[in-house]
Design a protein around this motif. Structure first.
Motif, PDB file in Angstrom:
ATOM      1  N   GLU A   1       0.834  -1.189   0.000  1.00  0.00           N
ATOM      2  CA  GLU A   1       0.000   0.000   0.000  1.00  0.00           C
ATOM      3  C   GLU A   1       0.870   1.240   0.000  1.00  0.00           C
ATOM      4  O   GLU A   1       1.919   1.272   0.646  1.00  0.00           O
ATOM      5  N   VAL A   2       0.449   2.267  -0.759  1.00  0.00           N
ATOM      6  CA  VAL A   2       1.173   3.535  -0.852  1.00  0.00           C
ATOM      7  C   VAL A   2       0.198   4.679  -0.611  1.00  0.00           C
ATOM      8  O   VAL A   2      -1.017   4.527  -0.768  1.00  0.00           O
ATOM      9  N   ASP A   3       0.751   5.827  -0.261  1.00  0.00           N
ATOM     10  CA  ASP A   3      -0.041   7.030  -0.059  1.00  0.00           C
ATOM     11  C   ASP A   3      -0.515   7.560  -1.411  1.00  0.00           C
ATOM     12  O   ASP A   3       0.251   7.608  -2.371  1.00  0.00           O
ATOM     13  N   GLY A   4      -1.761   7.953  -1.500  1.00  0.00           N
ATOM     14  CA  GLY A   4      -2.329   8.445  -2.753  1.00  0.00           C
ATOM     15  C   GLY A   4      -1.833   9.810  -3.171  1.00  0.00           C
ATOM     16  O   GLY A   4      -2.106  10.256  -4.292  1.00  0.00           O
ATOM     17  N   GLY A   5      -1.092  10.498  -2.320  1.00  0.00           N
ATOM     18  CA  GLY A   5      -0.582  11.821  -2.655  1.00  0.00           C
ATOM     19  C   GLY A   5       0.318  11.823  -3.877  1.00  0.00           C
ATOM     20  O   GLY A   5       0.463  12.851  -4.549  1.00  0.00           O
ATOM     21  N   ALA A   6       0.905  10.688  -4.218  1.00  0.00           N
ATOM     22  CA  ALA A   6       1.796  10.606  -5.379  1.00  0.00           C
ATOM     23  C   ALA A   6       1.048  10.834  -6.688  1.00  0.00           C
ATOM     24  O   ALA A   6       1.630  11.263  -7.673  1.00  0.00           O
ATOM     25  N   VAL A   7      -0.260  10.564  -6.710  1.00  0.00           N
ATOM     26  CA  VAL A   7      -1.042  10.743  -7.927  1.00  0.00           C
ATOM     27  C   VAL A   7      -2.111  11.812  -7.767  1.00  0.00           C
ATOM     28  O   VAL A   7      -3.027  11.919  -8.580  1.00  0.00           O
TER      29      VAL A   7
ATOM     30  N   ASP B   1      -4.636  12.986  -2.136  1.00  0.00           N
ATOM     31  CA  ASP B   1      -4.267  13.176  -0.733  1.00  0.00           C
ATOM     32  C   ASP B   1      -5.366  12.627   0.165  1.00  0.00           C
ATOM     33  O   ASP B   1      -6.560  12.854  -0.075  1.00  0.00           O
ATOM     34  N   GLY B   2      -4.981  11.872   1.185  1.00  0.00           N
ATOM     35  CA  GLY B   2      -5.937  11.291   2.105  1.00  0.00           C
ATOM     36  C   GLY B   2      -6.443   9.927   1.684  1.00  0.00           C
ATOM     37  O   GLY B   2      -7.288   9.346   2.360  1.00  0.00           O
ATOM     38  N   TYR B   3      -5.964   9.407   0.572  1.00  0.00           N
ATOM     39  CA  TYR B   3      -6.368   8.093   0.089  1.00  0.00           C
ATOM     40  C   TYR B   3      -5.211   7.125   0.233  1.00  0.00           C
ATOM     41  O   TYR B   3      -4.046   7.509   0.213  1.00  0.00           O
ATOM     42  N   THR B   4      -5.528   5.835   0.348  1.00  0.00           N
ATOM     43  CA  THR B   4      -4.528   4.772   0.354  1.00  0.00           C
ATOM     44  C   THR B   4      -4.743   3.927  -0.890  1.00  0.00           C
ATOM     45  O   THR B   4      -5.873   3.572  -1.220  1.00  0.00           O
ATOM     46  N   LEU B   5      -3.650   3.617  -1.580  1.00  0.00           N
ATOM     47  CA  LEU B   5      -3.703   2.847  -2.816  1.00  0.00           C
ATOM     48  C   LEU B   5      -2.954   1.536  -2.642  1.00  0.00           C
ATOM     49  O   LEU B   5      -1.914   1.492  -1.988  1.00  0.00           O
ATOM     50  N   GLU B   6      -3.468   0.477  -3.244  1.00  0.00           N
ATOM     51  CA  GLU B   6      -2.791  -0.820  -3.240  1.00  0.00           C
ATOM     52  C   GLU B   6      -2.249  -1.094  -4.631  1.00  0.00           C
ATOM     53  O   GLU B   6      -2.965  -0.940  -5.620  1.00  0.00           O
TER      54      GLU B   6
ATOM     55  N   GLN C   1       4.350   1.051 -16.480  1.00  0.00           N
ATOM     56  CA  GLN C   1       2.992   1.277 -16.001  1.00  0.00           C
ATOM     57  C   GLN C   1       2.789   0.568 -14.680  1.00  0.00           C
ATOM     58  O   GLN C   1       3.187  -0.583 -14.516  1.00  0.00           O
ATOM     59  N   VAL C   2       2.150   1.254 -13.749  1.00  0.00           N
ATOM     60  CA  VAL C   2       1.826   0.685 -12.451  1.00  0.00           C
ATOM     61  C   VAL C   2       0.316   0.762 -12.281  1.00  0.00           C
ATOM     62  O   VAL C   2      -0.280   1.826 -12.469  1.00  0.00           O
ATOM     63  N   ASN C   3      -0.308  -0.355 -11.944  1.00  0.00           N
ATOM     64  CA  ASN C   3      -1.741  -0.395 -11.705  1.00  0.00           C
ATOM     65  C   ASN C   3      -1.982  -0.365 -10.199  1.00  0.00           C
ATOM     66  O   ASN C   3      -1.378  -1.143  -9.461  1.00  0.00           O
ATOM     67  N   VAL C   4      -2.857   0.549  -9.757  1.00  0.00           N
ATOM     68  CA  VAL C   4      -3.192   0.658  -8.345  1.00  0.00           C
ATOM     69  C   VAL C   4      -4.705   0.693  -8.183  1.00  0.00           C
ATOM     70  O   VAL C   4      -5.436   1.043  -9.115  1.00  0.00           O
ATOM     71  N   SER C   5      -5.151   0.351  -6.989  1.00  0.00           N
ATOM     72  CA  SER C   5      -6.577   0.365  -6.674  1.00  0.00           C
ATOM     73  C   SER C   5      -6.776   1.130  -5.373  1.00  0.00           C
ATOM     74  O   SER C   5      -5.993   1.000  -4.432  1.00  0.00           O
ATOM     75  N   VAL C   6      -7.829   1.940  -5.312  1.00  0.00           N
ATOM     76  CA  VAL C   6      -8.144   2.699  -4.105  1.00  0.00           C
ATOM     77  C   VAL C   6      -8.697   1.736  -3.064  1.00  0.00           C
ATOM     78  O   VAL C   6      -9.663   1.017  -3.318  1.00  0.00           O
ATOM     79  N   VAL C   7      -8.062   1.686  -1.877  1.00  0.00           N
ATOM     80  CA  VAL C   7      -8.532   0.796  -0.822  1.00  0.00           C
ATOM     81  C   VAL C   7      -9.085   1.567   0.374  1.00  0.00           C
ATOM     82  O   VAL C   7      -9.843   1.019   1.156  1.00  0.00           O
ATOM     83  N   ASP C   8      -8.712   2.838   0.518  1.00  0.00           N
ATOM     84  CA  ASP C   8      -9.186   3.619   1.655  1.00  0.00           C
ATOM     85  C   ASP C   8      -9.187   5.094   1.292  1.00  0.00           C
ATOM     86  O   ASP C   8      -8.278   5.570   0.616  1.00  0.00           O
ATOM     87  N   GLY C   9     -10.192   5.798   1.753  1.00  0.00           N
ATOM     88  CA  GLY C   9     -10.292   7.230   1.517  1.00  0.00           C
ATOM     89  C   GLY C   9     -11.740   7.647   1.427  1.00  0.00           C
ATOM     90  O   GLY C   9     -12.615   6.852   1.069  1.00  0.00           O
TER      91      GLY C   9
END
Length: 136
Positions: free
Chosen positions: A37-43, A46-51, A107-115
Protein backbone atom coordinates in the motif's frame (compact mmCIF):
# COMPACT_ATOMS: atom_id res chain seq x y z
CA UNK A 1 14.99 9.36 -12.91
CA UNK A 2 11.93 7.14 -12.65
CA UNK A 3 8.81 7.92 -14.65
CA UNK A 4 5.59 5.88 -14.63
CA UNK A 5 2.09 5.90 -15.97
CA UNK A 6 -0.12 5.09 -12.99
CA UNK A 7 -3.57 3.64 -13.65
CA UNK A 8 -5.83 4.30 -10.65
CA UNK A 9 -8.86 2.00 -10.31
CA UNK A 10 -11.87 3.14 -8.29
CA UNK A 11 -13.70 -0.11 -7.44
CA UNK A 12 -16.72 1.72 -5.99
CA UNK A 13 -17.44 3.63 -9.21
CA UNK A 14 -16.00 1.03 -11.60
CA UNK A 15 -13.81 3.67 -13.28
CA UNK A 16 -10.09 4.00 -14.00
CA UNK A 17 -7.97 7.13 -14.32
CA UNK A 18 -4.46 7.54 -15.76
CA UNK A 19 -1.81 9.81 -14.31
CA UNK A 20 1.81 10.36 -15.38
CA UNK A 21 4.14 10.61 -12.39
CA UNK A 22 7.82 11.44 -12.29
CA UNK A 23 10.42 12.78 -9.93
CA UNK A 24 9.72 12.51 -6.21
CA UNK A 25 6.21 11.14 -6.77
CA UNK A 26 7.57 8.26 -8.88
CA UNK A 27 10.21 7.52 -6.25
CA UNK A 28 7.41 6.65 -3.79
CA UNK A 29 6.73 3.54 -5.91
CA UNK A 30 10.34 2.37 -6.36
CA UNK A 31 11.19 -0.70 -4.30
CA UNK A 32 7.55 -1.49 -3.54
CA UNK A 33 6.05 -4.85 -4.47
CA UNK A 34 2.67 -6.00 -5.71
CA UNK A 35 0.20 -5.94 -2.82
CA UNK A 36 1.95 -3.10 -0.97
CA UNK A 37 0.00 0.00 0.00
CA UNK A 38 1.17 3.54 -0.85
CA UNK A 39 -0.04 7.03 -0.06
CA UNK A 40 -2.33 8.44 -2.75
CA UNK A 41 -0.58 11.82 -2.66
CA UNK A 42 1.80 10.61 -5.38
CA UNK A 43 -1.04 10.74 -7.93
CA UNK A 44 -2.99 13.66 -6.48
CA UNK A 45 -5.21 11.69 -4.10
CA UNK A 46 -4.27 13.18 -0.73
CA UNK A 47 -5.94 11.29 2.11
CA UNK A 48 -6.37 8.09 0.09
CA UNK A 49 -4.53 4.77 0.35
CA UNK A 50 -3.70 2.85 -2.82
CA UNK A 51 -2.79 -0.82 -3.24
CA UNK A 52 -0.37 -1.83 -6.01
CA UNK A 53 -2.19 -4.49 -8.03
CA UNK A 54 -0.01 -4.92 -11.12
CA UNK A 55 2.03 -3.32 -13.85
CA UNK A 56 4.15 -3.89 -16.91
CA UNK A 57 7.51 -2.87 -18.32
CA UNK A 58 8.27 -0.84 -21.44
CA UNK A 59 7.87 -3.90 -23.70
CA UNK A 60 4.54 -4.94 -22.19
CA UNK A 61 5.76 -7.83 -20.06
CA UNK A 62 3.46 -8.16 -17.04
CA UNK A 63 4.58 -8.14 -13.43
CA UNK A 64 3.78 -11.31 -11.47
CA UNK A 65 3.42 -11.53 -7.71
CA UNK A 66 5.00 -15.01 -7.59
CA UNK A 67 8.28 -13.86 -9.21
CA UNK A 68 10.54 -12.17 -6.63
CA UNK A 69 12.69 -9.13 -7.35
CA UNK A 70 12.82 -6.85 -10.37
CA UNK A 71 14.39 -9.10 -12.98
CA UNK A 72 12.93 -10.89 -15.98
CA UNK A 73 12.24 -14.58 -15.68
CA UNK A 74 10.96 -17.24 -18.08
CA UNK A 75 8.33 -19.38 -16.41
CA UNK A 76 6.08 -22.16 -17.66
CA UNK A 77 2.45 -21.03 -17.39
CA UNK A 78 -0.84 -22.82 -17.78
CA UNK A 79 -2.89 -19.65 -17.27
CA UNK A 80 -3.08 -16.51 -15.19
CA UNK A 81 -1.24 -13.21 -15.61
CA UNK A 82 0.76 -13.26 -18.84
CA UNK A 83 -0.90 -16.18 -20.66
CA UNK A 84 -4.44 -17.23 -21.57
CA UNK A 85 -4.55 -20.84 -22.85
CA UNK A 86 -6.74 -21.58 -25.86
CA UNK A 87 -7.15 -25.31 -25.22
CA UNK A 88 -7.30 -27.50 -22.11
CA UNK A 89 -3.86 -28.47 -20.84
CA UNK A 90 -2.00 -25.92 -22.96
CA UNK A 91 1.17 -24.55 -21.36
CA UNK A 92 3.65 -21.98 -22.60
CA UNK A 93 6.99 -20.56 -21.50
CA UNK A 94 6.53 -16.82 -21.03
CA UNK A 95 8.90 -14.02 -20.00
CA UNK A 96 7.52 -12.00 -17.09
CA UNK A 97 8.87 -9.31 -14.75
CA UNK A 98 9.28 -9.67 -10.99
CA UNK A 99 6.89 -8.22 -8.42
CA UNK A 100 9.13 -5.34 -7.31
CA UNK A 101 8.85 -1.93 -9.02
CA UNK A 102 12.07 -0.62 -10.58
CA UNK A 103 13.06 1.90 -13.28
CA UNK A 104 12.24 -0.67 -15.99
CA UNK A 105 8.52 -0.56 -15.14
CA UNK A 106 6.50 1.70 -17.43
CA UNK A 107 2.99 1.28 -16.00
CA UNK A 108 1.83 0.69 -12.45
CA UNK A 109 -1.74 -0.39 -11.70
CA UNK A 110 -3.19 0.66 -8.34
CA UNK A 111 -6.58 0.37 -6.67
CA UNK A 112 -8.14 2.70 -4.11
CA UNK A 113 -8.53 0.80 -0.82
CA UNK A 114 -9.19 3.62 1.66
CA UNK A 115 -10.29 7.23 1.52
CA UNK A 116 -13.37 9.40 1.79
CA UNK A 117 -15.05 11.24 -1.04
CA UNK A 118 -15.32 11.01 -4.78
CA UNK A 119 -12.11 9.85 -6.47
CA UNK A 120 -13.03 11.53 -9.78
CA UNK A 121 -13.50 14.88 -8.04
CA UNK A 122 -10.23 14.49 -6.12
CA UNK A 123 -8.36 13.83 -9.38
CA UNK A 124 -10.04 16.77 -11.11
CA UNK A 125 -11.95 14.54 -13.49
CA UNK A 126 -15.27 16.20 -14.29
CA UNK A 127 -18.31 15.06 -16.17
CA UNK A 128 -17.58 16.14 -19.77
CA UNK A 129 -21.26 16.41 -20.68
CA UNK A 130 -22.00 18.66 -17.71
CA UNK A 131 -19.04 20.87 -18.60
CA UNK A 132 -20.23 21.09 -22.20
CA UNK A 133 -23.72 22.08 -21.04
CA UNK A 134 -22.26 24.79 -18.81
CA UNK A 135 -20.27 26.22 -21.71
CA UNK A 136 -23.40 26.80 -23.82
Amino acid sequence: MAEFKVVVADPDAGETYQRDVDGQDANRFLGRSLGDEVDGGAVGLDGYTLEITGGSDETGRPMRADVPGTSLKEILLDGGVGFKPTTDGERKRVTVRGAEIADDVAQVNVSVVDGDGDVAAALGEGDDEAEADDAE
